[in-house]
Design a protein around this motif. Structure first.
Motif, PDB file in Angstrom:
ATOM      1  N   GLY A  35       0.813  -1.213   0.000  1.00  0.00           N
ATOM      2  CA  GLY A  35       0.000   0.000   0.000  1.00  0.00           C
ATOM      3  C   GLY A  35       0.842   1.256   0.000  1.00  0.00           C
ATOM      4  O   GLY A  35       1.648   1.472   0.908  1.00  0.00           O
ATOM      5  N   GLY A  36       0.656   2.075  -1.030  1.00  0.00           N
ATOM      6  CA  GLY A  36       1.411   3.334  -1.149  1.00  0.00           C
ATOM      7  C   GLY A  36       0.544   4.534  -0.859  1.00  0.00           C
ATOM      8  O   GLY A  36       0.575   5.523  -1.591  1.00  0.00           O
ATOM      9  N   ILE A  59      -0.714   7.334   2.392  1.00  0.00           N
ATOM     10  CA  ILE A  59       0.044   8.196   3.307  1.00  0.00           C
ATOM     11  C   ILE A  59       0.784   7.345   4.351  1.00  0.00           C
ATOM     12  O   ILE A  59       1.953   7.586   4.664  1.00  0.00           O
ATOM     13  CB  ILE A  59      -0.909   9.191   4.019  1.00  0.00           C
ATOM     14  N   PHE A  62       4.776  -1.984  -2.342  1.00  0.00           N
ATOM     15  CA  PHE A  62       3.992  -2.395  -3.513  1.00  0.00           C
ATOM     16  C   PHE A  62       2.623  -1.725  -3.487  1.00  0.00           C
ATOM     17  O   PHE A  62       1.914  -1.771  -2.474  1.00  0.00           O
ATOM     18  CB  PHE A  62       3.841  -3.919  -3.542  1.00  0.00           C
ATOM     19  N   GLN A 101      -1.064  -1.178  -5.710  1.00  0.00           N
ATOM     20  CA  GLN A 101      -1.857  -1.760  -6.804  1.00  0.00           C
ATOM     21  C   GLN A 101      -2.115  -0.779  -7.938  1.00  0.00           C
ATOM     22  O   GLN A 101      -2.236  -1.177  -9.096  1.00  0.00           O
ATOM     23  CB  GLN A 101      -3.176  -2.305  -6.258  1.00  0.00           C
ATOM     24  N   GLY A 125      -8.328  12.707  -4.308  1.00  0.00           N
ATOM     25  CA  GLY A 125      -8.590  13.262  -2.998  1.00  0.00           C
ATOM     26  C   GLY A 125      -8.689  14.771  -3.074  1.00  0.00           C
ATOM     27  O   GLY A 125      -8.617  15.371  -4.139  1.00  0.00           O
ATOM     28  N   ALA A 126      -8.869  15.362  -1.930  1.00  0.00           N
ATOM     29  CA  ALA A 126      -8.951  16.827  -1.850  1.00  0.00           C
ATOM     30  C   ALA A 126      -8.193  17.239  -0.593  1.00  0.00           C
ATOM     31  O   ALA A 126      -7.061  16.809  -0.394  1.00  0.00           O
ATOM     32  CB  ALA A 126     -10.403  17.256  -1.850  1.00  0.00           C
ATOM     33  N   ARG A 182      -0.592  -5.909  -7.442  1.00  0.00           N
ATOM     34  CA  ARG A 182      -1.615  -6.140  -6.416  1.00  0.00           C
ATOM     35  C   ARG A 182      -1.244  -7.342  -5.550  1.00  0.00           C
ATOM     36  O   ARG A 182      -1.044  -8.453  -6.050  1.00  0.00           O
ATOM     37  CB  ARG A 182      -2.959  -6.389  -7.119  1.00  0.00           C
ATOM     38  N   PHE A 183      -1.186  -7.085  -4.255  1.00  0.00           N
ATOM     39  CA  PHE A 183      -0.855  -8.135  -3.283  1.00  0.00           C
ATOM     40  C   PHE A 183      -1.995  -9.144  -3.203  1.00  0.00           C
ATOM     41  O   PHE A 183      -3.171  -8.769  -3.211  1.00  0.00           O
ATOM     42  CB  PHE A 183      -0.631  -7.481  -1.910  1.00  0.00           C
ATOM     43  N   ASP A 231      -2.637  -1.221   3.540  1.00  0.00           N
ATOM     44  CA  ASP A 231      -3.424  -1.298   2.299  1.00  0.00           C
ATOM     45  C   ASP A 231      -4.862  -0.828   2.459  1.00  0.00           C
ATOM     46  O   ASP A 231      -5.754  -1.275   1.739  1.00  0.00           O
ATOM     47  CB  ASP A 231      -3.342  -2.714   1.694  1.00  0.00           C
ATOM     48  N   ALA A 273      -5.654  10.427   8.603  1.00  0.00           N
ATOM     49  CA  ALA A 273      -4.303  10.331   8.035  1.00  0.00           C
ATOM     50  C   ALA A 273      -3.260  10.443   9.143  1.00  0.00           C
ATOM     51  O   ALA A 273      -2.223   9.771   9.104  1.00  0.00           O
ATOM     52  CB  ALA A 273      -4.098  11.431   6.997  1.00  0.00           C
TER      53      ALA A 273
HETATM   54  P1  FAD Z   1      -4.992   4.661   1.972  1.00  0.00           P
HETATM   55  O1  FAD Z   1      -4.767   6.095   1.738  1.00  0.00           O
HETATM   56  O2  FAD Z   1      -6.326   4.089   1.683  1.00  0.00           O
HETATM   57  O3  FAD Z   1      -3.882   3.875   1.105  1.00  0.00           O
HETATM   58  C1  FAD Z   1      -3.895   2.460   0.930  1.00  0.00           C
HETATM   59  C2  FAD Z   1      -3.203   2.134  -0.359  1.00  0.00           C
HETATM   60  O4  FAD Z   1      -3.091   0.718  -0.472  1.00  0.00           O
HETATM   61  C3  FAD Z   1      -3.938   2.631  -1.586  1.00  0.00           C
HETATM   62  O5  FAD Z   1      -3.065   3.385  -2.390  1.00  0.00           O
HETATM   63  C4  FAD Z   1      -4.403   1.361  -2.267  1.00  0.00           C
HETATM   64  O6  FAD Z   1      -4.442   1.463  -3.676  1.00  0.00           O
HETATM   65  C5  FAD Z   1      -3.339   0.355  -1.812  1.00  0.00           C
HETATM   66  N1  FAD Z   1      -3.785  -1.048  -1.834  1.00  0.00           N
HETATM   67  C6  FAD Z   1      -4.953  -1.543  -1.373  1.00  0.00           C
HETATM   68  N2  FAD Z   1      -5.029  -2.876  -1.561  1.00  0.00           N
HETATM   69  C7  FAD Z   1      -3.859  -3.241  -2.156  1.00  0.00           C
HETATM   70  C8  FAD Z   1      -3.338  -4.491  -2.608  1.00  0.00           C
HETATM   71  N3  FAD Z   1      -4.037  -5.646  -2.470  1.00  0.00           N
HETATM   72  N4  FAD Z   1      -2.110  -4.514  -3.181  1.00  0.00           N
HETATM   73  C9  FAD Z   1      -1.393  -3.351  -3.339  1.00  0.00           C
HETATM   74  N5  FAD Z   1      -1.864  -2.139  -2.931  1.00  0.00           N
HETATM   75  C10 FAD Z   1      -3.065  -2.090  -2.341  1.00  0.00           C
HETATM   76  N6  FAD Z   1      -8.530  11.736   3.327  1.00  0.00           N
HETATM   77  C11 FAD Z   1      -8.847  13.032   3.473  1.00  0.00           C
HETATM   78  O7  FAD Z   1      -8.865  13.509   4.613  1.00  0.00           O
HETATM   79  N7  FAD Z   1      -9.098  13.826   2.380  1.00  0.00           N
HETATM   80  C12 FAD Z   1      -9.065  13.330   1.127  1.00  0.00           C
HETATM   81  O8  FAD Z   1      -9.306  14.046   0.202  1.00  0.00           O
HETATM   82  C13 FAD Z   1      -8.755  11.969   0.942  1.00  0.00           C
HETATM   83  N8  FAD Z   1      -8.711  11.448  -0.302  1.00  0.00           N
HETATM   84  C14 FAD Z   1      -8.378  10.130  -0.465  1.00  0.00           C
HETATM   85  C15 FAD Z   1      -8.320   9.611  -1.752  1.00  0.00           C
HETATM   86  C16 FAD Z   1      -7.980   8.274  -1.954  1.00  0.00           C
HETATM   87  C17 FAD Z   1      -7.953   7.715  -3.344  1.00  0.00           C
HETATM   88  C18 FAD Z   1      -7.670   7.445  -0.853  1.00  0.00           C
HETATM   89  C19 FAD Z   1      -7.276   6.011  -1.080  1.00  0.00           C
HETATM   90  C20 FAD Z   1      -7.746   7.966   0.450  1.00  0.00           C
HETATM   91  C21 FAD Z   1      -8.083   9.316   0.655  1.00  0.00           C
HETATM   92  N9  FAD Z   1      -8.174   9.896   1.924  1.00  0.00           N
HETATM   93  C22 FAD Z   1      -8.486  11.195   2.096  1.00  0.00           C
HETATM   94  C23 FAD Z   1      -8.006   9.095   3.133  1.00  0.00           C
HETATM   95  C24 FAD Z   1      -6.761   9.260   3.773  1.00  0.00           C
HETATM   96  O9  FAD Z   1      -5.715   9.451   2.853  1.00  0.00           O
HETATM   97  C25 FAD Z   1      -6.585   7.969   4.541  1.00  0.00           C
HETATM   98  O10 FAD Z   1      -7.674   7.805   5.411  1.00  0.00           O
HETATM   99  C26 FAD Z   1      -5.415   8.037   5.418  1.00  0.00           C
HETATM  100  O11 FAD Z   1      -4.411   8.814   4.863  1.00  0.00           O
HETATM  101  C27 FAD Z   1      -4.917   6.634   5.698  1.00  0.00           C
HETATM  102  O12 FAD Z   1      -4.008   6.288   4.715  1.00  0.00           O
HETATM  103  P2  FAD Z   1      -3.567   4.806   4.446  1.00  0.00           P
HETATM  104  O13 FAD Z   1      -2.253   4.935   3.789  1.00  0.00           O
HETATM  105  O14 FAD Z   1      -3.679   3.988   5.664  1.00  0.00           O
HETATM  106  O15 FAD Z   1      -4.652   4.246   3.455  1.00  0.00           O
END
Ligand code: FAD
Length: 388
Positions: free
Chosen positions: A8-9, A11, A30, A32, A40-41, A130-131, A160, A308
Protein backbone atom coordinates in the motif's frame (compact mmCIF):
# COMPACT_ATOMS: atom_id res chain seq x y z
CA UNK A 1 15.98 -10.05 0.47
CA UNK A 2 14.58 -6.70 1.54
CA UNK A 3 14.06 -6.30 5.23
CA UNK A 4 10.55 -4.91 4.94
CA UNK A 5 7.70 -5.37 2.50
CA UNK A 6 5.00 -2.72 2.69
CA UNK A 7 1.68 -3.29 0.96
CA UNK A 8 0.00 0.00 0.00
CA UNK A 9 1.41 3.33 -1.15
CA UNK A 10 -0.99 5.66 0.69
CA UNK A 11 0.04 8.20 3.31
CA UNK A 12 0.73 5.52 5.95
CA UNK A 13 2.78 3.16 3.76
CA UNK A 14 4.90 5.94 2.30
CA UNK A 15 5.55 7.56 5.69
CA UNK A 16 6.62 4.20 7.05
CA UNK A 17 8.90 3.56 4.09
CA UNK A 18 10.58 6.94 4.58
CA UNK A 19 11.05 6.52 8.33
CA UNK A 20 12.72 3.15 7.82
CA UNK A 21 14.88 4.26 4.91
CA UNK A 22 16.25 7.02 7.11
CA UNK A 23 17.61 4.27 9.35
CA UNK A 24 19.27 2.51 6.46
CA UNK A 25 16.59 -0.16 6.12
CA UNK A 26 15.95 -1.56 2.63
CA UNK A 27 12.22 -1.19 2.00
CA UNK A 28 10.09 -2.57 -0.82
CA UNK A 29 6.65 -0.98 -1.18
CA UNK A 30 3.99 -2.39 -3.51
CA UNK A 31 1.00 -0.39 -4.72
CA UNK A 32 -1.86 -1.76 -6.80
CA UNK A 33 -2.52 1.50 -8.69
CA UNK A 34 -0.60 1.71 -11.97
CA UNK A 35 0.35 5.34 -11.23
CA UNK A 36 -0.06 7.83 -8.43
CA UNK A 37 -2.82 10.13 -9.62
CA UNK A 38 -4.13 13.38 -8.25
CA UNK A 39 -6.93 11.95 -6.13
CA UNK A 40 -8.59 13.26 -3.00
CA UNK A 41 -8.95 16.83 -1.85
CA UNK A 42 -8.09 18.59 1.39
CA UNK A 43 -6.31 16.83 4.22
CA UNK A 44 -5.84 18.30 7.69
CA UNK A 45 -2.47 17.85 9.33
CA UNK A 46 -3.00 18.28 13.05
CA UNK A 47 -0.09 18.75 15.45
CA UNK A 48 0.55 15.04 16.11
CA UNK A 49 0.85 14.39 12.37
CA UNK A 50 3.01 17.45 11.80
CA UNK A 51 5.35 16.49 14.63
CA UNK A 52 5.79 13.09 13.04
CA UNK A 53 6.35 14.40 9.52
CA UNK A 54 8.72 17.15 10.66
CA UNK A 55 10.84 14.52 12.44
CA UNK A 56 11.36 12.99 8.98
CA UNK A 57 12.70 16.27 7.62
CA UNK A 58 9.58 17.28 5.68
CA UNK A 59 8.77 20.62 7.32
CA UNK A 60 10.07 22.82 4.49
CA UNK A 61 8.37 20.75 1.80
CA UNK A 62 5.05 20.78 3.67
CA UNK A 63 5.18 24.48 4.44
CA UNK A 64 5.85 25.21 0.77
CA UNK A 65 2.54 23.54 -0.16
CA UNK A 66 0.25 23.87 2.88
CA UNK A 67 -1.98 26.59 4.30
CA UNK A 68 -2.31 27.53 7.95
CA UNK A 69 -5.78 28.71 8.98
CA UNK A 70 -5.92 31.98 10.93
CA UNK A 71 -8.64 30.45 13.14
CA UNK A 72 -10.73 27.31 13.28
CA UNK A 73 -14.33 28.47 13.74
CA UNK A 74 -17.48 26.53 14.48
CA UNK A 75 -20.58 28.23 13.07
CA UNK A 76 -24.31 27.85 13.61
CA UNK A 77 -26.12 26.42 10.60
CA UNK A 78 -29.07 28.86 10.72
CA UNK A 79 -27.42 32.17 11.60
CA UNK A 80 -23.86 31.57 10.40
CA UNK A 81 -22.71 33.08 13.73
CA UNK A 82 -19.47 31.77 15.21
CA UNK A 83 -20.13 29.61 18.27
CA UNK A 84 -18.13 30.02 21.45
CA UNK A 85 -15.48 27.32 21.22
CA UNK A 86 -11.81 27.33 22.28
CA UNK A 87 -9.54 28.90 19.65
CA UNK A 88 -6.81 26.26 19.46
CA UNK A 89 -5.18 27.85 16.43
CA UNK A 90 -4.63 31.10 18.31
CA UNK A 91 -3.52 29.24 21.46
CA UNK A 92 -0.83 27.32 19.59
CA UNK A 93 0.35 30.54 17.95
CA UNK A 94 0.60 32.31 21.33
CA UNK A 95 2.56 29.40 22.79
CA UNK A 96 4.99 29.50 19.85
CA UNK A 97 4.08 25.87 19.16
CA UNK A 98 3.94 24.41 15.67
CA UNK A 99 0.65 25.38 13.96
CA UNK A 100 -2.43 23.65 15.29
CA UNK A 101 -3.42 22.70 11.74
CA UNK A 102 -1.98 22.69 8.30
CA UNK A 103 -4.34 22.21 5.37
CA UNK A 104 -2.87 20.46 2.39
CA UNK A 105 -4.20 18.78 -0.73
CA UNK A 106 -3.91 15.02 -0.27
CA UNK A 107 -2.22 14.76 -3.66
CA UNK A 108 0.46 17.27 -2.57
CA UNK A 109 1.13 15.45 0.71
CA UNK A 110 1.25 12.17 -1.13
CA UNK A 111 3.73 13.54 -3.68
CA UNK A 112 6.01 14.99 -0.99
CA UNK A 113 6.22 11.55 0.62
CA UNK A 114 6.62 9.59 -2.61
CA UNK A 115 9.36 11.94 -3.86
CA UNK A 116 11.24 11.61 -0.59
CA UNK A 117 11.05 7.80 -0.68
CA UNK A 118 12.19 7.65 -4.31
CA UNK A 119 15.02 10.12 -3.69
CA UNK A 120 16.41 7.64 -1.15
CA UNK A 121 15.92 4.64 -3.42
CA UNK A 122 14.49 4.89 -6.96
CA UNK A 123 13.54 1.18 -6.80
CA UNK A 124 11.69 1.33 -3.48
CA UNK A 125 8.18 1.61 -4.97
CA UNK A 126 6.61 -0.88 -7.38
CA UNK A 127 3.34 0.32 -8.90
CA UNK A 128 0.62 -1.69 -10.61
CA UNK A 129 1.25 -4.72 -8.43
CA UNK A 130 -1.61 -6.14 -6.42
CA UNK A 131 -0.85 -8.14 -3.28
CA UNK A 132 -2.64 -11.46 -3.00
CA UNK A 133 -1.41 -13.49 0.00
CA UNK A 134 1.46 -14.20 2.37
CA UNK A 135 3.07 -17.15 4.09
CA UNK A 136 5.36 -16.84 7.09
CA UNK A 137 7.75 -19.13 8.93
CA UNK A 138 10.69 -18.84 11.31
CA UNK A 139 12.91 -17.32 8.61
CA UNK A 140 10.65 -14.67 7.17
CA UNK A 141 7.52 -13.88 5.25
CA UNK A 142 6.81 -14.40 1.56
CA UNK A 143 4.34 -12.09 -0.15
CA UNK A 144 2.68 -13.24 -3.39
CA UNK A 145 1.22 -10.85 -5.94
CA UNK A 146 -1.40 -11.27 -8.65
CA UNK A 147 1.26 -11.01 -11.38
CA UNK A 148 2.96 -14.11 -9.95
CA UNK A 149 5.82 -12.23 -8.28
CA UNK A 150 6.99 -13.43 -4.86
CA UNK A 151 8.94 -11.28 -2.39
CA UNK A 152 10.67 -12.58 0.71
CA UNK A 153 11.39 -10.28 3.67
CA UNK A 154 11.74 -10.33 7.44
CA UNK A 155 8.54 -8.38 8.07
CA UNK A 156 5.38 -7.48 6.12
CA UNK A 157 3.23 -4.42 6.82
CA UNK A 158 -0.33 -4.16 5.55
CA UNK A 159 -0.81 -0.44 4.89
CA UNK A 160 -3.42 -1.30 2.30
CA UNK A 161 -6.32 0.86 3.40
CA UNK A 162 -9.86 0.26 4.57
CA UNK A 163 -10.37 -2.83 2.41
CA UNK A 164 -7.10 -4.34 3.55
CA UNK A 165 -6.38 -7.74 2.07
CA UNK A 166 -3.66 -8.25 4.68
CA UNK A 167 -6.21 -7.68 7.44
CA UNK A 168 -8.61 -10.19 5.89
CA UNK A 169 -5.85 -12.79 5.75
CA UNK A 170 -4.76 -12.15 9.34
CA UNK A 171 -8.12 -11.96 11.05
CA UNK A 172 -10.77 -13.12 8.60
CA UNK A 173 -12.76 -11.14 6.05
CA UNK A 174 -15.35 -8.72 7.41
CA UNK A 175 -16.98 -5.94 5.43
CA UNK A 176 -16.41 -2.34 6.54
CA UNK A 177 -19.37 -0.74 8.35
CA UNK A 178 -21.41 1.92 6.54
CA UNK A 179 -21.62 4.73 9.09
CA UNK A 180 -24.80 6.33 7.78
CA UNK A 181 -22.85 9.35 6.53
CA UNK A 182 -22.18 10.58 3.02
CA UNK A 183 -19.66 13.31 2.19
CA UNK A 184 -19.88 15.62 -0.82
CA UNK A 185 -16.46 17.06 -1.66
CA UNK A 186 -15.77 19.97 -3.95
CA UNK A 187 -13.09 22.55 -4.66
CA UNK A 188 -14.15 26.09 -5.51
CA UNK A 189 -11.69 28.38 -7.33
CA UNK A 190 -10.63 31.42 -5.32
CA UNK A 191 -12.27 33.86 -7.72
CA UNK A 192 -15.68 32.26 -7.23
CA UNK A 193 -16.02 32.58 -3.45
CA UNK A 194 -17.00 35.56 -1.36
CA UNK A 195 -13.90 37.51 -0.26
CA UNK A 196 -14.40 36.67 3.44
CA UNK A 197 -14.07 32.97 2.61
CA UNK A 198 -10.58 33.56 1.26
CA UNK A 199 -9.47 35.22 4.45
CA UNK A 200 -8.17 32.12 6.09
CA UNK A 201 -10.29 30.71 8.93
CA UNK A 202 -11.46 27.17 8.53
CA UNK A 203 -15.18 27.02 9.32
CA UNK A 204 -17.14 24.01 10.47
CA UNK A 205 -20.86 24.84 10.13
CA UNK A 206 -22.88 22.49 12.30
CA UNK A 207 -26.56 21.61 12.37
CA UNK A 208 -28.98 18.73 12.88
CA UNK A 209 -27.93 15.73 10.83
CA UNK A 210 -25.45 17.69 8.69
CA UNK A 211 -22.25 19.66 8.87
CA UNK A 212 -20.08 21.44 6.36
CA UNK A 213 -16.37 22.12 6.58
CA UNK A 214 -14.62 24.67 4.41
CA UNK A 215 -11.03 25.84 4.31
CA UNK A 216 -8.53 27.27 1.86
CA UNK A 217 -6.02 25.11 0.01
CA UNK A 218 -3.00 25.64 -2.24
CA UNK A 219 -2.17 29.08 -0.87
CA UNK A 220 -5.67 30.39 -1.13
CA UNK A 221 -6.23 29.44 -4.76
CA UNK A 222 -8.96 26.96 -3.84
CA UNK A 223 -11.60 26.62 -1.18
CA UNK A 224 -12.10 23.03 -0.12
CA UNK A 225 -15.66 22.11 0.87
CA UNK A 226 -16.86 18.90 2.44
CA UNK A 227 -20.56 18.58 3.21
CA UNK A 228 -21.45 15.68 5.51
CA UNK A 229 -25.01 14.37 5.45
CA UNK A 230 -26.63 11.73 7.63
CA UNK A 231 -28.44 9.21 5.46
CA UNK A 232 -29.33 5.56 5.34
CA UNK A 233 -29.92 5.39 1.64
CA UNK A 234 -26.56 5.35 -0.15
CA UNK A 235 -23.78 2.91 0.49
CA UNK A 236 -21.64 2.87 -2.65
CA UNK A 237 -17.91 2.82 -1.91
CA UNK A 238 -15.07 4.80 -3.46
CA UNK A 239 -13.60 8.27 -3.48
CA UNK A 240 -14.59 9.41 -6.92
CA UNK A 241 -18.32 8.92 -7.52
CA UNK A 242 -19.54 12.04 -9.38
CA UNK A 243 -22.25 13.91 -7.47
CA UNK A 244 -25.06 16.21 -8.51
CA UNK A 245 -24.69 19.72 -7.05
CA UNK A 246 -28.47 20.22 -7.00
CA UNK A 247 -28.82 17.12 -4.83
CA UNK A 248 -26.16 18.50 -2.46
CA UNK A 249 -27.77 21.94 -2.31
CA UNK A 250 -31.17 20.43 -1.59
CA UNK A 251 -29.76 18.84 1.59
CA UNK A 252 -28.74 22.29 2.85
CA UNK A 253 -31.73 24.31 1.61
CA UNK A 254 -32.63 25.51 5.14
CA UNK A 255 -29.09 26.63 5.98
CA UNK A 256 -27.67 30.13 6.10
CA UNK A 257 -26.85 32.06 2.93
CA UNK A 258 -23.07 31.74 3.31
CA UNK A 259 -23.32 27.96 3.23
CA UNK A 260 -25.75 27.95 0.30
CA UNK A 261 -23.62 30.52 -1.56
CA UNK A 262 -20.57 28.30 -1.26
CA UNK A 263 -22.49 25.22 -2.39
CA UNK A 264 -23.91 27.09 -5.38
CA UNK A 265 -20.38 27.90 -6.48
CA UNK A 266 -19.23 24.30 -6.53
CA UNK A 267 -18.00 23.72 -10.11
CA UNK A 268 -20.69 21.98 -12.18
CA UNK A 269 -18.82 18.76 -12.77
CA UNK A 270 -16.21 18.52 -10.01
CA UNK A 271 -18.21 17.40 -6.95
CA UNK A 272 -17.56 13.88 -5.68
CA UNK A 273 -19.73 11.82 -3.35
CA UNK A 274 -18.14 9.51 -0.85
CA UNK A 275 -19.93 7.13 1.51
CA UNK A 276 -18.20 6.95 4.87
CA UNK A 277 -17.20 3.58 6.23
CA UNK A 278 -15.26 2.58 9.31
CA UNK A 279 -14.63 -0.62 11.23
CA UNK A 280 -14.89 -1.58 14.87
CA UNK A 281 -11.60 -1.45 16.80
CA UNK A 282 -9.45 -4.54 16.39
CA UNK A 283 -8.21 -6.26 19.55
CA UNK A 284 -4.88 -7.03 17.84
CA UNK A 285 -3.07 -6.02 14.67
CA UNK A 286 -0.18 -8.46 14.46
CA UNK A 287 0.53 -12.13 13.95
CA UNK A 288 4.22 -13.01 14.01
CA UNK A 289 6.00 -11.07 11.27
CA UNK A 290 2.90 -9.44 9.78
CA UNK A 291 1.15 -6.33 11.08
CA UNK A 292 -1.30 -3.63 10.01
CA UNK A 293 -0.91 0.12 9.74
CA UNK A 294 -3.06 3.16 8.92
CA UNK A 295 -6.58 2.56 7.62
CA UNK A 296 -5.72 -1.13 7.30
CA UNK A 297 -5.66 -1.27 11.10
CA UNK A 298 -8.14 1.45 12.11
CA UNK A 299 -10.24 3.10 9.37
CA UNK A 300 -12.24 5.88 10.95
CA UNK A 301 -14.66 8.69 10.28
CA UNK A 302 -12.96 11.96 9.27
CA UNK A 303 -14.78 14.09 11.86
CA UNK A 304 -11.71 14.81 14.00
CA UNK A 305 -9.44 15.18 10.98
CA UNK A 306 -7.18 12.50 12.43
CA UNK A 307 -7.50 9.61 9.94
CA UNK A 308 -4.30 10.33 8.04
CA UNK A 309 -2.62 11.45 11.26
CA UNK A 310 -3.14 8.00 12.76
CA UNK A 311 -1.30 6.38 9.85
CA UNK A 312 1.54 8.90 10.14
CA UNK A 313 1.79 8.31 13.90
CA UNK A 314 1.82 4.54 13.34
CA UNK A 315 4.66 4.89 10.86
CA UNK A 316 6.77 7.11 13.10
CA UNK A 317 6.33 4.82 16.09
CA UNK A 318 7.12 1.76 13.97
CA UNK A 319 10.42 3.29 12.88
CA UNK A 320 11.27 4.10 16.51
CA UNK A 321 10.48 0.52 17.56
CA UNK A 322 12.75 -0.74 14.76
CA UNK A 323 15.67 1.09 16.36
CA UNK A 324 15.05 -0.52 19.74
CA UNK A 325 15.83 -4.13 18.98
CA UNK A 326 17.21 -6.42 16.29
CA UNK A 327 14.47 -8.94 17.16
CA UNK A 328 12.02 -8.07 14.38
CA UNK A 329 9.08 -9.98 15.85
CA UNK A 330 9.55 -7.95 19.01
CA UNK A 331 9.58 -4.73 16.96
CA UNK A 332 6.06 -5.55 15.78
CA UNK A 333 4.93 -6.31 19.33
CA UNK A 334 6.33 -2.99 20.64
CA UNK A 335 4.74 -1.11 17.77
CA UNK A 336 1.32 -2.60 18.31
CA UNK A 337 1.41 -2.24 22.09
CA UNK A 338 2.38 1.43 21.76
CA UNK A 339 -0.17 2.31 19.12
CA UNK A 340 -3.28 0.17 19.39
CA UNK A 341 -5.14 1.83 22.29
CA UNK A 342 -4.39 5.32 21.00
CA UNK A 343 -5.66 4.57 17.49
CA UNK A 344 -8.73 2.72 18.74
CA UNK A 345 -9.58 5.60 21.14
CA UNK A 346 -9.38 8.06 18.26
CA UNK A 347 -11.54 5.79 16.09
CA UNK A 348 -14.31 5.78 18.72
CA UNK A 349 -13.89 9.51 19.45
CA UNK A 350 -14.30 10.21 15.72
CA UNK A 351 -17.69 8.50 15.85
CA UNK A 352 -18.70 10.60 18.88
CA UNK A 353 -17.57 13.79 17.14
CA UNK A 354 -20.15 13.13 14.42
CA UNK A 355 -22.87 13.07 17.07
CA UNK A 356 -21.56 16.35 18.49
CA UNK A 357 -21.40 18.07 15.10
CA UNK A 358 -24.80 16.90 13.98
CA UNK A 359 -26.76 16.88 17.24
CA UNK A 360 -30.44 17.80 16.94
CA UNK A 361 -30.45 20.31 19.83
CA UNK A 362 -28.79 23.70 19.82
CA UNK A 363 -26.68 23.59 22.98
CA UNK A 364 -23.54 23.86 20.94
CA UNK A 365 -21.54 25.88 23.43
CA UNK A 366 -21.80 23.10 26.00
CA UNK A 367 -20.90 20.42 23.50
CA UNK A 368 -17.88 22.19 22.10
CA UNK A 369 -16.59 23.01 25.58
CA UNK A 370 -16.15 19.25 26.07
CA UNK A 371 -13.73 18.83 23.20
CA UNK A 372 -11.32 16.05 22.50
CA UNK A 373 -8.32 18.30 23.08
CA UNK A 374 -6.30 15.60 24.84
CA UNK A 375 -6.25 13.59 21.60
CA UNK A 376 -4.33 16.41 19.90
CA UNK A 377 -1.57 16.59 22.52
CA UNK A 378 0.02 13.33 21.40
CA UNK A 379 3.57 13.31 20.05
CA UNK A 380 4.56 10.16 18.12
CA UNK A 381 8.24 11.15 18.31
CA UNK A 382 8.34 11.10 22.12
CA UNK A 383 5.44 8.97 23.33
CA UNK A 384 6.95 6.19 25.49
CA UNK A 385 7.36 2.91 23.64
CA UNK A 386 5.60 -0.02 25.32
CA UNK A 387 8.56 -2.38 25.79
CA UNK A 388 6.68 -5.67 25.82
P1 FAD B 1 -4.99 4.66 1.97
O1 FAD B 1 -4.77 6.09 1.74
O2 FAD B 1 -6.33 4.09 1.68
O3 FAD B 1 -3.88 3.87 1.10
C1 FAD B 1 -3.90 2.46 0.93
C2 FAD B 1 -3.20 2.13 -0.36
O4 FAD B 1 -3.09 0.72 -0.47
C3 FAD B 1 -3.94 2.63 -1.59
O5 FAD B 1 -3.06 3.39 -2.39
C4 FAD B 1 -4.40 1.36 -2.27
O6 FAD B 1 -4.44 1.46 -3.68
C5 FAD B 1 -3.34 0.36 -1.81
N1 FAD B 1 -3.78 -1.05 -1.83
C6 FAD B 1 -4.95 -1.54 -1.37
N2 FAD B 1 -5.03 -2.88 -1.56
C7 FAD B 1 -3.86 -3.24 -2.16
C8 FAD B 1 -3.34 -4.49 -2.61
N3 FAD B 1 -4.04 -5.65 -2.47
N4 FAD B 1 -2.11 -4.51 -3.18
C9 FAD B 1 -1.39 -3.35 -3.34
N5 FAD B 1 -1.86 -2.14 -2.93
C10 FAD B 1 -3.06 -2.09 -2.34
N6 FAD B 1 -8.53 11.74 3.33
C11 FAD B 1 -8.85 13.03 3.47
O7 FAD B 1 -8.87 13.51 4.61
N7 FAD B 1 -9.10 13.83 2.38
C12 FAD B 1 -9.06 13.33 1.13
O8 FAD B 1 -9.31 14.05 0.20
C13 FAD B 1 -8.75 11.97 0.94
N8 FAD B 1 -8.71 11.45 -0.30
C14 FAD B 1 -8.38 10.13 -0.47
C15 FAD B 1 -8.32 9.61 -1.75
C16 FAD B 1 -7.98 8.27 -1.95
C17 FAD B 1 -7.95 7.71 -3.34
C18 FAD B 1 -7.67 7.45 -0.85
C19 FAD B 1 -7.28 6.01 -1.08
C20 FAD B 1 -7.75 7.97 0.45
C21 FAD B 1 -8.08 9.32 0.66
N9 FAD B 1 -8.17 9.90 1.92
C22 FAD B 1 -8.49 11.20 2.10
C23 FAD B 1 -8.01 9.09 3.13
C24 FAD B 1 -6.76 9.26 3.77
O9 FAD B 1 -5.72 9.45 2.85
C25 FAD B 1 -6.58 7.97 4.54
O10 FAD B 1 -7.67 7.81 5.41
C26 FAD B 1 -5.42 8.04 5.42
O11 FAD B 1 -4.41 8.81 4.86
C27 FAD B 1 -4.92 6.63 5.70
O12 FAD B 1 -4.01 6.29 4.71
P2 FAD B 1 -3.57 4.81 4.45
O13 FAD B 1 -2.25 4.93 3.79
O14 FAD B 1 -3.68 3.99 5.66
O15 FAD B 1 -4.65 4.25 3.46
Amino acid sequence: MSEITIIGGGIAGLTCALGLQQQGVRVKLFEQAPRFEEVGAGLTLSQPASRGLFSLGLRAAIEAMADIPVRADVADYLTGMTLPAPDRVQESREKGDIPYFYQIHRADMHKILADAVLANDPDAITLGTRFEKFEQDADGVTASFEDGRQIHSTVLIGADGINSRVRDLLFGAQAPRFTGQVAYRFLVPYADVEPFMRAGPSVNSVGPGRHLLRYVLRHGTLVNGVAFVKTDSWTGEGWSTPADNAEMLEKFKDWNDDVKGLLRNAPPSGTRKWALFDRDPLPRWTIGRVTLMGDGAHPMLPFLGLGAAMGIEDAVVFARAWRETADRIKVLAIYEATRRDRANDVLLASRRQGEINQAPDSDNAKRYAATNQHLFDYDPTTTPLAMV
